[in-house]
Design a protein around this motif. Structure first.
Motif, PDB file in Angstrom:
ATOM      1  N   UNK A   1       0.727  -1.204   0.098  1.00 18.48           N
ATOM      2  CA  UNK A   1      -0.085  -0.256   0.088  1.00 18.48           C
ATOM      3  C   UNK A   1       0.927   1.310  -0.093  1.00 18.48           C
ATOM      4  N   UNK A   2       2.050   1.165   0.300  1.00 21.30           N
ATOM      5  CA  UNK A   2       3.089   2.385   0.323  1.00 21.30           C
ATOM      6  C   UNK A   2       4.120   1.904  -0.145  1.00 21.30           C
ATOM      7  N   UNK A   3       5.192   3.134  -0.449  1.00 25.40           N
ATOM      8  CA  UNK A   3       6.410   3.211  -0.877  1.00 25.40           C
ATOM      9  C   UNK A   3       7.202   4.103   0.097  1.00 25.40           C
ATOM     10  N   UNK A   4       8.310   3.508   0.696  1.00 25.47           N
ATOM     11  CA  UNK A   4       8.828   4.516   1.571  1.00 25.47           C
ATOM     12  C   UNK A   4      10.274   4.942   0.996  1.00 25.47           C
ATOM     13  N   UNK A   5      10.553   6.328   1.073  1.00 24.35           N
ATOM     14  CA  UNK A   5      11.862   7.022   0.859  1.00 24.35           C
ATOM     15  C   UNK A   5      12.583   7.180   2.012  1.00 24.35           C
ATOM     16  N   UNK A   6      13.901   6.652   2.016  1.00 25.75           N
ATOM     17  CA  UNK A   6      14.925   7.172   2.758  1.00 25.75           C
ATOM     18  C   UNK A   6      16.059   7.807   2.189  1.00 25.75           C
ATOM     19  N   UNK A   7      15.995   8.884   2.330  1.00 31.07           N
ATOM     20  CA  UNK A   7      17.286   9.631   1.559  1.00 31.07           C
ATOM     21  C   UNK A   7      18.621   9.157   2.020  1.00 31.07           C
ATOM     22  N   UNK A   8      19.475   8.979   1.170  1.00 37.46           N
ATOM     23  CA  UNK A   8      20.778   8.163   1.268  1.00 37.46           C
ATOM     24  C   UNK A   8      21.508   8.635   2.708  1.00 37.46           C
ATOM     25  N   UNK A   9      21.632   7.801   3.341  1.00 40.81           N
ATOM     26  CA  UNK A   9      22.319   7.902   4.651  1.00 40.81           C
ATOM     27  C   UNK A   9      21.849   8.725   5.803  1.00 40.81           C
ATOM     28  N   UNK A  10      20.412   8.718   5.694  1.00 42.80           N
ATOM     29  CA  UNK A  10      19.611   9.637   6.971  1.00 42.80           C
ATOM     30  C   UNK A  10      19.489   8.828   8.088  1.00 42.80           C
ATOM     31  N   UNK A  11      19.538   7.410   7.663  1.00 44.19           N
ATOM     32  CA  UNK A  11      19.170   6.511   9.331  1.00 44.19           C
ATOM     33  C   UNK A  11      19.591   4.972   8.908  1.00 44.19           C
ATOM     34  N   UNK A  12      18.895   4.199   9.863  1.00 42.59           N
ATOM     35  CA  UNK A  12      19.289   2.835   9.672  1.00 42.59           C
ATOM     36  C   UNK A  12      19.064   2.194   8.407  1.00 42.59           C
ATOM     37  N   UNK A  13      19.868   1.721   8.017  1.00 42.59           N
ATOM     38  CA  UNK A  13      19.977   0.861   6.587  1.00 42.59           C
ATOM     39  C   UNK A  13      19.356   1.849   5.496  1.00 42.59           C
ATOM     40  N   UNK A  14      20.110   2.721   5.176  1.00 42.76           N
ATOM     41  CA  UNK A  14      19.621   3.945   4.085  1.00 42.76           C
ATOM     42  C   UNK A  14      20.848   4.294   3.249  1.00 42.76           C
ATOM     43  N   UNK A  15      21.753   3.425   3.165  1.00 42.86           N
ATOM     44  CA  UNK A  15      22.843   3.860   2.556  1.00 42.86           C
ATOM     45  C   UNK A  15      22.587   3.728   0.790  1.00 42.86           C
ATOM     46  N   UNK A  16      21.716   2.939   0.652  1.00 40.69           N
ATOM     47  CA  UNK A  16      21.332   2.978  -0.952  1.00 40.69           C
ATOM     48  C   UNK A  16      20.218   3.827  -1.185  1.00 40.69           C
ATOM     49  N   UNK A  17      19.786   4.789  -0.360  1.00 40.29           N
ATOM     50  CA  UNK A  17      18.667   5.691  -0.748  1.00 40.29           C
ATOM     51  C   UNK A  17      19.005   6.569  -1.696  1.00 40.29           C
ATOM     52  N   UNK A  18      18.076   7.380  -2.105  1.00 41.48           N
ATOM     53  CA  UNK A  18      18.189   8.370  -3.418  1.00 41.48           C
ATOM     54  C   UNK A  18      18.971   9.648  -2.793  1.00 41.48           C
TER      55      UNK A  18
END
Ligand code: DOR
Ligand code: ZN
Length: 334
Positions: free
Chosen positions: A94-111
């Motif tokens: 039902x949803x897609x989540x964006x974690x900007x790169x490096x912002x928190x736990x396991x977000x190294x590959x974020x945009x």
């Protein structure tokens, strides 16, 4: 009043992890909630496709009580395709989540640049999937990350006027103001711990790693703005606990993880919150109605009962130090 009965709550932001941690923490959420939006930043493998989500849902279903519904999300990455969004929609994500790169736990590959995801946002708008934003700009100073991100939120909302957007775990006066001003397609989750914590509770006297989370708790006036948003009953603000379990060793160390584990006491704590601020009539709306309405889900029919009885929070639960460890609350779930 010693007994309060409310519609069974939903948690619109939950970290369950996988494997043994999932099995350890899931019962606490199931006890209080009918549904929870399950975050996709899992390790060792994260949830980024419809297939991943189906496998992860299966893992939860194997262990959860009948009647509890995990609501699935995927993590949006530069390589996510509009085609994957269609597959996700069909699979009940039902949803897609964006974690900007490096912002928190396991977000190294974020945009790094949100614009790369605009074709994906367009497809989500078309099929009716919700966009959940970890709304912090990792390049900014830690106390300013959320306010700096707000320009990007406004641009996304303007570019995709039919896309439903949730600014997750808001922590600032500015974010509350911007969400209020934006159209009704934009809402925000608020955690229980951000209704209490300020930066003083994290680093004000001694270092309190169990109060450390992302976004970091801010100033008293920010916390008060969150309180006012919740107490006002504005349907744009609803509960997402962001309960985020990390073991004691990974919090009490040189590079401690961000996350506050609140699942075991979050509803009793919120009962105290609404009682303390004499707004119990807003309790059910925040925990059990506004979120479901925003997501277009039916309201839960089942009820839960809170009774005024001492509820002692253990020092450690399954190797995880919970929020308010060792404290006693006035309410518990019957
Ligand atoms: O404090 C946090 N912990 N914030 C997040 O955004 C992620 C979460 C986690 O996964 O531990
Ligand atoms: Zn989270």
């Amino acid at each position: 009043m010693d007994l309060i009965c409310i519609r069974r709550p939903d948690d619109f932001h939950l970290h369950l992890r996988r494997g043994s941690v999932m099995r350890a923490v899931l019962p606490f959420t199931e006890q209080a909630f009918a549904r929870a939006l399950i975050m996709p930043n899992t390790t060792p493998t994260e949830i980024r496709t419809a297939v991943d989500a189906a496998v992860y849902r299966g893992e939860m279903k194997e262990h959860c009580r009948r009647g509890f519904t995990p609501l699935m999300t995927i993590k949006l990455l530069d390589r996510t395709t509009p085609h994957e969004i269609i597959a996700c929609k069909s699979a009940g994500v039902i949803a897609g989540k964006v974690y900007p790169q490096g912002v928190t736990t396991n977000s190294d590959n974020g945009p790094v640049d949100m614009h790369v995801l605009y074709p994906v946002f367009a497809e989500m708008e078309r099929v009716g999937m919700v966009l959940c934003l970890h709304g912090e700009d990792p390049k900014a100073f830690c106390m300013d990350r959320e306010s700096v991100f707000l320009a990007q939120l406004c641009e996304i909302a303007r570019s995709f006027p039919k896309l439903k957007i949730v600014l997750e775990h808001v922590t600032t006066l500015q974010a509350v103001g911007v969400v209020k001003e934006l159209p009704d397609t934009v809402a925000a989750t608020i955690t229980a711990h951000h209704l209490y914590l300020t930066l003083d509770d994290v680093i004000g006297a001694k270092l309190h790693p169990h109060n450390f989370c992302m976004p970091i708790a801010k100033r008293p006036e920010d916390r008060d703005a969150l309180r006012r948003a919740v107490l006002s009953g504005n349907p744009k603000f609803f509960l997402g606990t962001d309960s985020a379990p990390h073991t004691r060793e990974t919090k009490e160390c040189a590079e401690g993880c961000a996350g506050v584990f609140t699942a075991p006491m979050v509803i009793p704590l919120l009962t105290s919150f609404f009682e303390e601020f004499e707004a119990l009539e807003m309790f059910e709306r925040f925990t059990s109605e506004s979120g479901a309405r925003f997501y277009g889900l039916p309201l839960n029919e089942e009820k839960i009962r809170l009774i005024r009885q001492p509820f002692h929070i253990p020092e450690v639960i399954e190797g995880i130090v919970p929020y308010l460890a060792g404290k006693t609350l006035n309410w518990r779930i019957e």
